[in-house]
Design a protein around this motif. Structure first.
Motif, mmCIF file in Angstrom:
data_model
loop_
_atom_site.group_PDB
_atom_site.id
_atom_site.type_symbol
_atom_site.label_atom_id
_atom_site.label_comp_id
_atom_site.label_asym_id
_atom_site.label_seq_id
_atom_site.Cartn_x
_atom_site.Cartn_y
_atom_site.Cartn_z
ATOM 1 N N PHE A 74 33.701 36.195 46.452
ATOM 2 C CA PHE A 74 33.974 35.199 45.417
ATOM 3 C C PHE A 74 32.909 34.107 45.429
ATOM 4 O O PHE A 74 32.369 33.764 46.486
ATOM 5 C CB PHE A 74 35.342 34.540 45.634
ATOM 6 N N ARG A 118 32.939 30.318 44.817
ATOM 7 C CA ARG A 118 33.910 29.231 44.711
ATOM 8 C C ARG A 118 33.321 28.098 43.877
ATOM 9 O O ARG A 118 32.152 27.745 44.019
ATOM 10 C CB ARG A 118 34.274 28.679 46.084
ATOM 11 N N SER A 119 34.149 27.529 42.992
ATOM 12 C CA SER A 119 33.777 26.320 42.263
ATOM 13 C C SER A 119 34.998 25.412 42.231
ATOM 14 O O SER A 119 36.092 25.798 42.651
ATOM 15 C CB SER A 119 33.313 26.654 40.838
ATOM 16 N N ARG A 170 33.257 42.445 42.302
ATOM 17 C CA ARG A 170 33.527 43.278 41.116
ATOM 18 C C ARG A 170 33.550 44.755 41.484
ATOM 19 O O ARG A 170 34.307 45.536 40.901
ATOM 20 C CB ARG A 170 32.479 43.010 40.033
ATOM 21 N N ARG A 188 37.415 27.096 39.259
ATOM 22 C CA ARG A 188 37.843 28.483 39.251
ATOM 23 C C ARG A 188 36.979 29.301 40.202
ATOM 24 O O ARG A 188 35.823 28.959 40.437
ATOM 25 C CB ARG A 188 37.740 29.043 37.830
ATOM 26 N N VAL A 189 37.548 30.344 40.755
ATOM 27 C CA VAL A 189 36.733 31.256 41.551
ATOM 28 C C VAL A 189 36.329 32.447 40.679
ATOM 29 O O VAL A 189 37.091 32.886 39.816
ATOM 30 C CB VAL A 189 37.489 31.740 42.805
ATOM 31 N N GLU A 190 35.131 32.947 40.900
ATOM 32 C CA GLU A 190 34.625 34.094 40.158
ATOM 33 C C GLU A 190 34.157 35.155 41.143
ATOM 34 O O GLU A 190 33.728 34.850 42.261
ATOM 35 C CB GLU A 190 33.470 33.677 39.246
ATOM 36 N N LEU A 191 34.241 36.402 40.726
ATOM 37 C CA LEU A 191 33.839 37.509 41.582
ATOM 38 C C LEU A 191 32.325 37.602 41.675
ATOM 39 O O LEU A 191 31.610 37.417 40.689
ATOM 40 C CB LEU A 191 34.396 38.820 41.024
ATOM 41 N N THR A 192 31.839 37.882 42.866
ATOM 42 C CA THR A 192 30.438 38.248 43.035
ATOM 43 C C THR A 192 30.270 39.705 42.607
ATOM 44 O O THR A 192 31.246 40.392 42.267
ATOM 45 C CB THR A 192 30.012 38.107 44.506
ATOM 46 N N GLY A 202 42.468 33.969 39.393
ATOM 47 C CA GLY A 202 41.312 33.101 39.248
ATOM 48 C C GLY A 202 41.382 31.844 40.081
ATOM 49 O O GLY A 202 40.640 30.888 39.834
ATOM 50 N N SER A 203 42.257 31.852 41.084
ATOM 51 C CA SER A 203 42.471 30.640 41.868
ATOM 52 C C SER A 203 43.165 31.003 43.177
ATOM 53 O O SER A 203 44.098 31.820 43.194
ATOM 54 C CB SER A 203 43.310 29.653 41.060
ATOM 55 N N ALA A 223 41.666 37.389 42.520
ATOM 56 C CA ALA A 223 40.811 37.751 41.385
ATOM 57 C C ALA A 223 41.590 37.705 40.075
ATOM 58 O O ALA A 223 41.088 37.223 39.052
ATOM 59 C CB ALA A 223 40.227 39.149 41.605
#
Length: 303
Positions: free
Chosen positions: A50, A52-53, A64, A56-60, A18-19, A15
């Motif tokens: 997370f 995934r893209s 969070r 970058r990965v982002e928190l769900t 970011g990767s 987190a």
């Protein structure tokens, strides 16, 4: 499957970075191993943590929610290590650290003896270099932590003041100022200076404090700039100029009487030495024990 701290630490690092790849590098793990641990954590909670893209990965929302609890677990583990380190006298291990020049050459050698006497089963390996290179090796995971002369401001690095130091005016034994008790600033400025190179922690502290006292540092009569404290001491002893150096670095010469240590009226050249290590790193217990030793002991008896 039981929830464990290791997985929370990996989750928090992913987190923060970011990767998955950057987290793997910070944790000294392979990327598949990081991915597997995060998936295990998601299986435990039964939800994705997370999104995934490709970039970058982002928190769900669940991620969070978990994040502050993961951070608290990391902070609690660090506090636990610090509290328990004072009881680990039979601890075995290797302490691998880096130190900038003044710290490594003149401060730590006087502290490692008492530390080793208290913790005889911890072996010590120390690398001495300038602050910039020590920081680079910490960032590249080549050093566990470093002790440096300048505060480091880097988003990935934790910086903590652990030692204090004071610089003094240093003159040769036969200098006109040698018999004076305290030296007025205007009197000191009449004489040529031998200094550390630009960019050194010692030089920076000297210039900052002189500037605070209203002195135009560009007006100093600098006859020589040298790349080590030892070279500066030798030049001062030879009568080539006077200098401002850590009093810890001239204890031997002052005891022999070849150099005189003086205060400058109205100015104190004080500074701190800092421990630096990666924020995402949980230090080994040997390193925690050494930092606790620096924080809690009365170091003046050895310095």
């Amino acid at each position: 499957m039981a929830l464990n701290f290791h997985q929370l630490h990996i989750f928090y690092t992913v987190a923060e970075k970011g990767s998955f790849s950057h987290a793997a590098q910070a944790l000294h793990m392979t990327q598949p191993a990081v991915t597997m641990q995060v998936q295990s954590l998601e299986d435990y909670f039964g939800t994705k943590l997370f999104i995934r893209s490709t970039k970058r990965v982002e928190l769900t929302e669940a991620g969070r929610t978990l994040l502050p609890f993961a951070l608290r677990s990391i902070e609690l583990m660090k506090e636990t290590d610090i509290s328990m380190s004072k009881f680990t006298h039979m601890l075995e291990g290797r302490l691998h650290l880096g130190a900038s020049l003044t710290v490594g050459e003149y401060i730590l050698p006087r502290l490692l003896g008492p530390f080793s006497a208290e913790y005889p089963n911890i072996s010590v390996s120390m690398k001495v270099n300038n602050t910039k290179l020590i920081l680079e090796e910490v960032l590249n995971h080549q050093l566990t932590f470093g002790l440096v002369e300048a505060e480091v401001k880097h988003p990935d690095v934790h910086t903590e003041a652990v030692l204090s130091d004071e610089l003094k005016l240093i003159v040769p034994q036969n200098h006109p100022l040698a018999e004076r008790e305290r030296i007025p600033l205007e009197e000191m400025l009449k004489y040529p200076f031998v200094l550390r190179e630009q960019g050194s922690g010692t030089r920076r502290v000297m210039e900052e404090e002189l500037a605070k006292a209203g002195c135009d540092v560009s007006m100093l009569k600098i006859v020589m700039e040298l790349g080590s404290t030892g070279a500066v001491k030798s030049a001062v002893e030879a009568g080539l100029g006077i200098s401002i150096l850590s009093q810890s670095s001239v204890r031997h010469e002052a005891a022999l009487g070849v150099l005189k240590v003086k205060d400058v009226e109205g100015i104190r050249f004080t500074r701190s030495f800092y421990a630096i290590y990666l924020s995402s790193t949980l230090l080994p217990i040997s390193a925690v024990t050494f930092l606790t030793f620096l924080r809690e002991r009365d170091l003046s008896q050895w310095l």
